[in-house]
Motif scaffolding. Structure first.
Motif, PDB file in Angstrom:
ATOM      1  N   SER A 141       0.835  -1.202   0.000  1.00  0.00           N
ATOM      2  CA  SER A 141       0.000   0.000   0.000  1.00  0.00           C
ATOM      3  C   SER A 141       0.869   1.250   0.000  1.00  0.00           C
ATOM      4  N   ASN A 142       1.929   1.241   0.802  1.00  0.00           N
ATOM      5  CA  ASN A 142       2.864   2.374   0.816  1.00  0.00           C
ATOM      6  C   ASN A 142       3.528   2.551  -0.543  1.00  0.00           C
ATOM      7  N   GLU A 143       3.901   1.429  -1.151  1.00  0.00           N
ATOM      8  CA  GLU A 143       4.525   1.477  -2.475  1.00  0.00           C
ATOM      9  C   GLU A 143       3.540   2.033  -3.502  1.00  0.00           C
ATOM     10  N   ALA A 144       2.272   1.604  -3.414  1.00  0.00           N
ATOM     11  CA  ALA A 144       1.251   2.076  -4.347  1.00  0.00           C
ATOM     12  C   ALA A 144       1.095   3.582  -4.267  1.00  0.00           C
ATOM     13  N   SER A 145       1.081   4.115  -3.040  1.00  0.00           N
ATOM     14  CA  SER A 145       0.914   5.546  -2.853  1.00  0.00           C
ATOM     15  C   SER A 145       2.077   6.329  -3.453  1.00  0.00           C
ATOM     16  N   VAL A 146       3.295   5.898  -3.143  1.00  0.00           N
ATOM     17  CA  VAL A 146       4.481   6.598  -3.641  1.00  0.00           C
ATOM     18  C   VAL A 146       4.564   6.508  -5.162  1.00  0.00           C
ATOM     19  N   LYS A 147       4.342   5.314  -5.686  1.00  0.00           N
ATOM     20  CA  LYS A 147       4.435   5.119  -7.140  1.00  0.00           C
ATOM     21  C   LYS A 147       3.370   5.946  -7.866  1.00  0.00           C
ATOM     22  N   TYR A 148       2.162   5.952  -7.330  1.00  0.00           N
ATOM     23  CA  TYR A 148       1.082   6.719  -7.952  1.00  0.00           C
ATOM     24  C   TYR A 148       1.385   8.212  -7.908  1.00  0.00           C
ATOM     25  N   PHE A 149       1.921   8.668  -6.784  1.00  0.00           N
ATOM     26  CA  PHE A 149       2.255  10.093  -6.651  1.00  0.00           C
ATOM     27  C   PHE A 149       3.349  10.503  -7.637  1.00  0.00           C
ATOM     28  N   LEU A 150       4.416   9.715  -7.696  1.00  0.00           N
ATOM     29  CA  LEU A 150       5.545  10.065  -8.571  1.00  0.00           C
ATOM     30  C   LEU A 150       5.140  10.027 -10.040  1.00  0.00           C
ATOM     31  N   MET A 151       4.433   8.972 -10.420  1.00  0.00           N
ATOM     32  CA  MET A 151       4.004   8.873 -11.815  1.00  0.00           C
ATOM     33  C   MET A 151       2.944   9.929 -12.140  1.00  0.00           C
ATOM     34  N   GLY A 152       2.088  10.238 -11.156  1.00  0.00           N
ATOM     35  CA  GLY A 152       1.089  11.282 -11.365  1.00  0.00           C
ATOM     36  C   GLY A 152       1.731  12.644 -11.559  1.00  0.00           C
ATOM     37  N   ALA A 153       2.774  12.919 -10.791  1.00  0.00           N
ATOM     38  CA  ALA A 153       3.489  14.189 -10.938  1.00  0.00           C
ATOM     39  C   ALA A 153       4.153  14.281 -12.309  1.00  0.00           C
ATOM     40  N   PHE A 154       4.685  13.149 -12.765  1.00  0.00           N
ATOM     41  CA  PHE A 154       5.316  13.095 -14.083  1.00  0.00           C
ATOM     42  C   PHE A 154       4.285  13.390 -15.172  1.00  0.00           C
ATOM     43  N   ALA A 155       3.105  12.781 -15.060  1.00  0.00           N
ATOM     44  CA  ALA A 155       2.044  13.008 -16.047  1.00  0.00           C
ATOM     45  C   ALA A 155       1.539  14.443 -16.004  1.00  0.00           C
ATOM     46  N   THR A 156       1.487  15.025 -14.798  1.00  0.00           N
ATOM     47  CA  THR A 156       1.061  16.418 -14.662  1.00  0.00           C
ATOM     48  C   THR A 156       2.009  17.353 -15.402  1.00  0.00           C
ATOM     49  N   GLY A 157       3.300  17.021 -15.377  1.00  0.00           N
ATOM     50  CA  GLY A 157       4.276  17.803 -16.134  1.00  0.00           C
ATOM     51  C   GLY A 157       3.969  17.788 -17.624  1.00  0.00           C
ATOM     52  N   PHE A 158       3.642  16.605 -18.156  1.00  0.00           N
ATOM     53  CA  PHE A 158       3.240  16.507 -19.558  1.00  0.00           C
ATOM     54  C   PHE A 158       2.019  17.376 -19.831  1.00  0.00           C
ATOM     55  N   LEU A 159       1.032  17.293 -18.929  1.00  0.00           N
ATOM     56  CA  LEU A 159      -0.214  18.035 -19.121  1.00  0.00           C
ATOM     57  C   LEU A 159       0.033  19.538 -19.135  1.00  0.00           C
TER      58      LEU A 159
END
Length: 459
Positions: A141-159
């Motif tokens: 669960s901790n890994e899911a949160s961190v991975k989702y946050f990091l990848m989400g931030a990366f996608a936000t940069g694209f957006l």
């Protein structure tokens, strides 16, 4: 906007119920608030909110997708009393965060401006980063949160980079002014690059391959009810926003991005279905199944017509209902067995037939078997695209056939086990059985009489 305000106020009240140590009532507060919001969504929007229509407009499509998201979230809330037994002290926060995320979804349904789209995505996503990691004692669960946050931030940069290029070339954030610019000067390189960057960012949010790499780990690691929320409500919001931005703002340059979507659909259907077959864990298999459905949904971009929005809504409702049906069964099994392997489902059909039948009907609907809502949803989307993209429809049909193999693994385990592994006296609650029966009836009724969908949602 009235619906948005009601959901937001409900989330605040549910959150503060926990502060006053009344967290056990947060679920009931949430359900009551969502029912009121659902009722209000049928009413005409108050004239006061018309002044904001350049940024947000609660039109017919926004109202339809909002109704669908609210219905699915109500069903999930009914499952919360059992699913959140390990979060007794923090239930109010979880329910409130899900409703805050729904606020972001509602903004994404009604946005008229790409700045509003960005705000909606962030309002939707930030609570999810917390929800994914809410099981603090579970490393996954901790890994899911961190991975989702990091990848989400990366996608936000694209957006944001894409928004900057689109604004820099068109001089506007408004969808319809961008649409006019695309028709008049669609050969602008910066404008095309901006559109493609935004496409990539939204492909990430919908978990379309090759931007899907986060979803199997995040879906598997998150608490199962949160996974169901991400696979249904979040998917509805993300894909509709994807559909809306590409078919309104960027119709003038359709030729520059439609082939990219076509290639992504092929990759998505191939990878998701092959990887789904390779899984030994039911929850991870369902994660890849969720990715595959984005591939089927992607066909909505081909052969656009006046019914495209309706077909998309029908498919997403059928898929989301089926997702809740499967995930509620998985939640029950996971609580009893502490695992979600296929063998954990052995014999469920003999001990809890209602739950097993619900999972079986839901899986058959996901596979697109006739007489289910999933079949009608796929048929409508495939029929729309068959003339413009026959090869993609063929790939999608083959993908659907392949998916039956991994869906049947759960059905076989439940009804035809070599040895039953259920030796517990604990029985499914009445609430669970009511939700299960509702889902089965809805999936079959809409599959046989698809017009019921339009009638129930006031169309």
């Amino acid at each position: 906007m009235s619906v948005l305000i009601i959901v937001f106020i409900t989330a605040i009240v549910a959150l503060f119920a926990g502060v006053f140590e009344q967290g056990k009532f947060s679920r009931y507060i949430g359900i009551l608030g969502l029912i009121i919001a659902f009722y209000v969504s049928f009413l005409p929007e108050h004239s006061f909110f018309l002044q904001y229509k350049s940024m947000f407009e609660f039109g017919l499509n926004a109202a339809l997708f909002t109704k669908i998201a609210i219905v699915i979230l109500i069903l999930l809330f009914f499952l919360g009393s059992f699913a959140f037994t390990n979060h007794r002290r923090h239930q109010s926060e979880l329910y409130a965060l899900m409703m805050f995320s729904l606020c972001g979804a509602i903004v994404m349904f009604g946005f008229q401006n790409i700045v509003t789209l960005f705000l909606g995505i962030e309002i939707l996503s930030i609570p999810l980063y917390v929800l994914a990691g809410s099981n603090k004692n579970d490393l996954r669960s901790n890994e899911a949160s961190v991975k989702y946050f990091l990848m989400g931030a990366f996608a936000t940069g694209f957006l944001l980079f894409g928004i900057a290029l689109v604004y820099g070339s068109s001089g506007s954030f408004d969808l319809y002014k961008i649409h006019e610019y695309g028709i008049a000067q669609g050969n602008n390189t910066l404008f095309i690059m901006g559109a493609i960057l935004m496409l990539c960012a939204l492909a990430f949010k919908t978990s379309m391959a090759p931007f899907h790499m986060w979803s199997p780990d995040v879906y598997q690691g998150s608490p199962s009810l949160i996974t169901a929320f991400m696979m249904s409500v979040v998917k509805i919001a993300a894909f509709y926003a994807f559909f809306k931005i590409m078919t309104i703002a960027f119709t003038g340059i359709t030729g520059d991005w439609i082939n990219i979507v076509g290639v992504m659909i092929i990759i998505t259907l191939f990878l998701a279905n092959v990887m789904g077959l390779a899984q030994s864990n039911a929850k991870r298999m369902l994660a890849y199944s969720s990715v595959s459905h984005v591939g089927y949904l992607g066909l909505i971009f081909f052969g656009m017509n006046s019914l495209s929005s309706y077909n998309l809504a029908f498919y997403l409702f059928a898929y989301s209902l089926a997702t809740v049906g499967v995930m509620m069964t998985l939640i029950w099994v996971e609580k009893l067995k502490r695992e979600t392997s296929y063998s954990a489902f052995n014999g469920l059909g003999h001990t809890e037939p209602i739950l097993a039948v619900t999972a079986a009907v839901s899986l058959l609907s996901m596979a697109g078997i006739p007489l289910t809502a999933g079949f009608m949803g796929k048929f409508a989307v495939f029929a729309q695209a068959i003339e413009k993209a026959p090869f993609l429809v063929l790939v999608a049909i083959l993908g659907s056939a392949l998916s039956i193999a991994y869906y049947l693994r759960i059905i076989m385990a439940m009804f035809f086990p070599k040895e039953s592994s259920f030796k517990t006296a604990e029985k499914v609650t009445l609430t669970y059985n009511i939700v299960a029966v509702f889902i089965v009836v809805a999936l079959i009724a809409i599959g046989i009489f698809p017009d019921l969908f339009a009638k129930q949602f006031g169309l």
